[in-house]
Enzyme design. Structure first.
Site: not given
Ligand code: ZN
Length: 185
Positions: A152, A61, A56, A148-149, A106-107
């Protein structure tokens, strides 16, 4: 799909500490739907997500303060892959009260994994690239990725959702000591 212009390079994924990750993102404006710019952003986000081995990626991000994210869900024995999908201006709500613990990374927080409680089942309503309304119900890992996304878009990262930091692990140690150890968290 290819264009005559050649493929753009992947976008830079910003990391924790960059202020955009802590801001509430703005709704995607009506006149952005159906444009080449939104299509390009979405395509570049998917390319970036895949090249970074993520499942994701939310617009904040890549330093775009817009309420949209892309994701995909790898298949398993019971389910085929869910192909990369864009959700813009999403709303989500839990279905039932069931919550389950699961590992997340997480990226924007590279190298760390931690256990996060999430709703087991959610409903999402959103818009697609063209602005059409979409709705879906998601369970398990699919529901986890969307929650999660979605976070953000409100400046929230998975660390904020953990019950505490005790499960935090570096990826290498996580793979060595936890993955495949049969540990039920
Ligand atoms: Zn993330």
């Amino acid at each position: 799909m290819t264009t005559g212009a050649g493929e753009p390079s992947p976008l830079e994924v910003i990391r924790l500490g960059h202020p955009i990750l802590r801001k509430v993102a703005e709704p995607v404006p009506e006149d952005f739907f159906g444009t080449g710019r939104l299509n390009d952003l979405c395509r570049n986000m998917v390319r970036t997500m895949i090249s970074e081995d993520g499942v994701g990626l939310a617009a904040p991000q890549v330093a775009e303060g817009l309420r949209l994210f892309v994701y995909w869900v790898p298949g398993d024995d019971d389910h085929p892959d869910i192909a990369p999908k864009l959700l813009a201006n999403p709303e989500i709500k839990p279905v039932g009260d069931a919550v389950e613990d699961g590992w997340e990374g997480c990226l924007s927080i590279p190298g760390l994994r931690g256990i996060v409680p999430r709703y087991s089942r959610i409903k999402a309503r959103a818009r697609d690239l063209e602005g059409n309304a979409v709705s879906l119900t998601a369970d398990g890992f699919h529901a986890r990725v969307i929650q999660h996304e979605f976070d953000h878009l409100d400046g929230i990262v998975f660390l904020d959702r953990m019950d505490g930091p005790a499960s935090l692990a570096y990826e290498q140690e996580w793979e060595r000591f936890i993955l495949g150890s049969g540990s039920e968290f």
